[in-house]
Design a protein around this motif. Sequence first.
Motif, mmCIF file in Angstrom:
data_model
loop_
_atom_site.group_PDB
_atom_site.id
_atom_site.type_symbol
_atom_site.label_atom_id
_atom_site.label_comp_id
_atom_site.label_asym_id
_atom_site.label_seq_id
_atom_site.Cartn_x
_atom_site.Cartn_y
_atom_site.Cartn_z
ATOM 1 N N GLY A 92 1.307 -1.101 -0.636
ATOM 2 C CA GLY A 92 -0.101 -0.506 -0.266
ATOM 3 C C GLY A 92 1.146 1.715 0.576
ATOM 4 N N LEU A 93 0.065 2.226 -0.533
ATOM 5 C CA LEU A 93 0.553 3.731 -0.434
ATOM 6 C C LEU A 93 -0.286 4.399 0.230
ATOM 7 C CD1 LEU A 93 2.949 5.334 -1.019
ATOM 8 C CD2 LEU A 93 2.117 5.778 -3.501
ATOM 9 N N HIS A 94 -0.258 5.063 1.338
ATOM 10 C CA HIS A 94 -0.910 5.803 1.936
ATOM 11 C C HIS A 94 -0.743 7.418 2.439
ATOM 12 C CE1 HIS A 94 1.302 4.032 4.818
ATOM 13 N NE2 HIS A 94 1.867 4.677 5.305
ATOM 14 N N ALA A 95 -1.116 8.243 2.593
ATOM 15 C CA ALA A 95 -1.529 9.195 2.941
ATOM 16 C C ALA A 95 -2.008 9.612 4.077
ATOM 17 C CB ALA A 95 -1.991 10.192 1.936
ATOM 18 N N ILE A 96 -1.239 10.562 4.879
ATOM 19 C CA ILE A 96 -1.925 10.643 6.538
ATOM 20 C C ILE A 96 -2.249 12.108 6.568
ATOM 21 C CG2 ILE A 96 0.263 10.867 7.945
ATOM 22 C CD1 ILE A 96 -2.133 9.794 10.381
ATOM 23 N N GLY A 97 -3.508 12.194 7.838
ATOM 24 C CA GLY A 97 -3.803 14.313 7.207
ATOM 25 C C GLY A 97 -4.934 13.844 8.492
ATOM 26 N N GLY A 98 -4.293 15.546 9.759
ATOM 27 C CA GLY A 98 -5.940 15.283 10.690
ATOM 28 C C GLY A 98 -4.320 16.340 11.581
ATOM 29 N N GLN A 99 -5.146 16.320 13.027
ATOM 30 C CA GLN A 99 -5.129 17.046 14.386
ATOM 31 C C GLN A 99 -4.887 16.528 14.980
ATOM 32 O OE1 GLN A 99 -8.668 19.897 13.654
ATOM 33 N NE2 GLN A 99 -7.066 21.685 12.983
ATOM 34 N N PHE A 100 -4.125 17.038 16.075
ATOM 35 C CA PHE A 100 -3.977 16.220 17.211
ATOM 36 C C PHE A 100 -3.701 17.832 18.702
ATOM 37 C CE2 PHE A 100 0.069 17.333 15.732
ATOM 38 C CZ PHE A 100 0.822 18.299 16.331
ATOM 39 N N ASN A 101 -3.959 17.019 19.836
ATOM 40 C CA ASN A 101 -4.088 18.170 21.012
ATOM 41 C C ASN A 101 -3.867 16.740 22.276
ATOM 42 O OD1 ASN A 101 -4.731 19.692 23.008
ATOM 43 N ND2 ASN A 101 -6.633 20.642 22.419
ATOM 44 N N PHE A 102 -1.954 17.111 22.725
ATOM 45 C CA PHE A 102 -1.735 16.431 23.271
ATOM 46 C C PHE A 102 -0.857 16.631 24.669
ATOM 47 C CE2 PHE A 102 -0.207 13.512 18.896
ATOM 48 C CZ PHE A 102 -1.154 12.768 19.438
ATOM 49 N N GLY A 103 -1.113 16.123 25.471
ATOM 50 C CA GLY A 103 -0.380 16.770 26.855
ATOM 51 C C GLY A 103 -0.662 15.830 28.143
ATOM 52 N N ASN A 104 -0.586 16.519 28.923
ATOM 53 C CA ASN A 104 -0.042 15.715 30.375
ATOM 54 C C ASN A 104 0.063 14.351 30.755
ATOM 55 O OD1 ASN A 104 -0.234 16.186 33.796
ATOM 56 N ND2 ASN A 104 -2.573 15.907 33.725
ATOM 57 N N TYR A 158 4.855 15.390 8.532
ATOM 58 C CA TYR A 158 5.383 16.358 8.909
ATOM 59 C C TYR A 158 4.294 17.498 9.972
ATOM 60 C CZ TYR A 158 6.645 21.776 8.294
ATOM 61 O OH TYR A 158 6.943 22.646 8.736
ATOM 62 N N THR A 159 4.942 17.837 10.674
ATOM 63 C CA THR A 159 3.876 18.173 12.257
ATOM 64 C C THR A 159 3.822 20.159 12.693
ATOM 65 O OG1 THR A 159 4.941 18.320 13.786
ATOM 66 C CG2 THR A 159 3.535 16.385 13.318
ATOM 67 N N ARG A 160 3.510 20.586 12.174
ATOM 68 C CA ARG A 160 3.633 22.647 13.628
ATOM 69 C C ARG A 160 2.112 21.963 14.205
ATOM 70 N NH1 ARG A 160 6.730 26.474 10.689
ATOM 71 N NH2 ARG A 160 7.243 25.849 8.991
ATOM 72 N N TYR A 161 2.856 22.812 15.347
ATOM 73 C CA TYR A 161 2.023 22.903 16.498
ATOM 74 C C TYR A 161 2.041 23.793 17.782
ATOM 75 C CZ TYR A 161 6.199 19.968 18.635
ATOM 76 O OH TYR A 161 7.752 20.194 19.065
ATOM 77 N N ASP A 162 1.165 24.334 18.572
ATOM 78 C CA ASP A 162 1.710 25.712 19.740
ATOM 79 C C ASP A 162 2.079 24.554 20.904
ATOM 80 O OD1 ASP A 162 1.122 26.905 17.352
ATOM 81 O OD2 ASP A 162 -0.824 27.428 18.173
ATOM 82 N N VAL A 163 2.439 25.179 21.582
ATOM 83 C CA VAL A 163 3.578 24.345 23.010
ATOM 84 C C VAL A 163 2.479 25.070 23.877
ATOM 85 C CG1 VAL A 163 5.569 24.132 24.666
ATOM 86 C CG2 VAL A 163 5.267 23.608 21.898
ATOM 87 N N PHE A 164 1.858 24.883 24.672
ATOM 88 C CA PHE A 164 0.921 25.445 26.084
ATOM 89 C C PHE A 164 1.483 25.170 27.782
ATOM 90 C CE2 PHE A 164 -1.028 25.509 22.720
ATOM 91 C CZ PHE A 164 -2.160 26.586 22.449
ATOM 92 N N LYS A 165 2.075 26.069 28.582
ATOM 93 C CA LYS A 165 2.644 25.318 29.488
ATOM 94 C C LYS A 165 0.759 23.954 29.963
ATOM 95 C CE LYS A 165 5.245 28.391 31.685
ATOM 96 N NZ LYS A 165 5.612 28.851 32.965
ATOM 97 N N CYS A 169 -3.074 24.753 31.331
ATOM 98 C CA CYS A 169 -2.700 24.213 29.866
ATOM 99 C C CYS A 169 -3.553 25.277 28.472
ATOM 100 C CB CYS A 169 -4.105 23.108 29.581
ATOM 101 S SG CYS A 169 -2.630 21.523 29.706
ATOM 102 N N GLY A 170 -3.190 26.536 29.604
ATOM 103 C CA GLY A 170 -3.476 27.636 28.878
ATOM 104 C C GLY A 170 -2.477 29.197 28.064
ATOM 105 N N GLN A 171 -1.351 28.629 28.734
ATOM 106 C CA GLN A 171 -0.378 30.057 28.474
ATOM 107 C C GLN A 171 -0.087 29.052 27.260
ATOM 108 O OE1 GLN A 171 1.639 31.091 31.361
ATOM 109 N NE2 GLN A 171 3.453 32.903 30.661
ATOM 110 N N LYS A 172 0.512 30.005 26.056
ATOM 111 C CA LYS A 172 0.897 29.419 25.164
ATOM 112 C C LYS A 172 2.403 30.216 25.369
ATOM 113 C CE LYS A 172 -0.547 29.677 20.988
ATOM 114 N NZ LYS A 172 -0.702 30.991 19.295
ATOM 115 N N ILE A 173 3.342 29.023 25.028
ATOM 116 C CA ILE A 173 4.682 29.929 25.024
ATOM 117 C C ILE A 173 5.847 29.511 23.850
ATOM 118 C CG2 ILE A 173 4.679 29.051 27.739
ATOM 119 C CD1 ILE A 173 6.169 26.141 26.788
ATOM 120 N N GLU A 174 5.425 28.785 23.299
ATOM 121 C CA GLU A 174 5.885 28.529 21.176
ATOM 122 C C GLU A 174 4.942 28.487 20.536
ATOM 123 O OE1 GLU A 174 10.222 25.940 20.471
ATOM 124 O OE2 GLU A 174 8.780 25.301 22.581
ATOM 125 N N ASP A 175 4.532 28.838 19.286
ATOM 126 C CA ASP A 175 4.036 29.220 18.225
ATOM 127 C C ASP A 175 4.510 28.380 16.516
ATOM 128 O OD1 ASP A 175 1.381 29.817 17.100
ATOM 129 O OD2 ASP A 175 2.857 31.820 16.464
#
Length: 195
Positions: A92-104, A158-165, A169-175
């Motif tokens: 198989g030859l696959h592609a993947i796409g989506g969104q995520f929200n991971f923490g703690n 390939y991912t792009r994400y924001d980092v929060f404390k 879980c509200g203060q953004k520290i990296e964009d």
Amino acid sequence: MKLKRLFLIMAVALAAVAPLRAQHVAIKTNLLYDALLTPTLGLEFGLAPKWTLDISGSLNAWTVNNKRWKQWNVQPEARYWFCQRFSGSFLGLHAIGGQFNFGNLNFGGYNFLGTNLKQLEDHRLQGWMAGAGIAYGYDWILSKHWNLEAEIGIGWIYTRYDVFKCQGCGQKIEDNVPHNYVGPTKAAVNLIYLF
């Protein structure tokens, strides 16, 4: 809400192809992901005697014990079957796409294939992903309408994400942090119903 839309789209696609003959359409679920509380649903369509198109999606929308592992993804895959479709070996030859929200999450401070999992202990990462890969799988016929399939794939994401404390879980520290991942992109034990 996204889960409802995903299932609705797949149900409409299934209804559109329902008049096709047997072994032209299959519906499936990945038992590995289901066991990890990430429900999956897939449709696979016969395109030619040795070619199929698999479109699978998964959704995890839970927060358990203040641990956040939310994600959705869609993974289309073109498959070439060595014998006949829905039976035996395939590539198989696959592609993947989506969104995520991971923490703690506590993974013991491991670094997995260039991905620093330790940052998930004290931070929350929220973003999107896109990638591609190749896979090998095998499909066992269980009965006239039921099959079992195992598949493993590798590739690039390939991912792009924001980092929060995590405290609140509200203060953004990296964009807009970029990250490349190379490694396993697919693992499945699918239970399949053939129409």
